[in-house]
Design a protein around this motif. Structure first.
Motif: not given
Length: 194
Positions: A177-182, A184-187
């Motif tokens: 979840f942290l990987l996906i969240y980060s 998405i936010q970086l994108f």
């Protein structure tokens, strides 16, 4: 005598015994016993005791490894949220989340490899124990597996490896979840401003 598939003794095994500092290799357990000499039973019993102790130590080490990874992965999650909340580290929070997520997923993967390695090692050790028990008055471990197989209809038995392999997967979920969240936010930060 029936063994679980991973513990079945192989047919036509080569047995080796020491006799006057020579290693005698043979396909016959009886021939190996006869070639060894009069101290065969005594030496076998001593080796059996040592080998069972090594098996117990292997199991204890396996538990320690599991505790280590559980503690480490939980501590990383705690440190991530503490450092983000209090802005302790002078690094961008999204990059910190991304790096931590990658580290956590990598550690879960390494942990799964360790679990499989200990499973294979335990299986091999039990095979050797079963071979040694052929020469002892009572094959304790072989009988234990036989009883377990006979009573499998009445009880639900879960091997430790079946249960323990899910723990790294469960602990990997927050890191995913942290990987996906980060990501998405970086994108959003770098590619939606164009």
């Amino acid at each position: 005598m029936q063994f679980p598939d991973e513990l079945k003794p192989e047919i036509n095994q080569i047995h080796s015994v020491r006799s006057d500092d020579k290693v005698i290799k043979t396909n016959s357990p009886e021939l190996a016993k006869n070639n060894y000499g009069e101290n065969f039973q005594l030496h076998l019993l001593e080796e059996y005791k040592i080998y069972v102790e090594m098996m117990d130590r292997n199991s204890a080490r396996r538990g320690q490894i599991n505790a280590f990874y559980t503690t480490l992965l939980s501590a990383i999650l705690t440190l991530i949220f503490t450092s983000i909340e209090k802005s302790i580290l002078p690094i961008d929070k999204l990059f910190l989340l991304l790096l931590s997520a990658l580290l956590g997923i990598f550690l879960c993967f390494v942990w799964i490899i360790n679990i499989n390695s200990y499973k294979q090692l335990s299986s091999l050790k039990f095979k050797v124990i079963h071979e040694m028990e052929k020469y002892l008055p009572y094959p304790c471990y072989a009988r234990e597996w036989q009883i377990l197989k006979e009573e499998k209809k009445n009880i639900q038995y879960w091997r430790l490896t079946q249960v323990e392999k899910y723990v790294p997967l469960i602990l990997a979920v927050p890191y995913l979840f942290l990987l996906i969240y980060s990501l998405i936010q970086l994108f959003n930060r770098y590619f939606t401003k164009i």
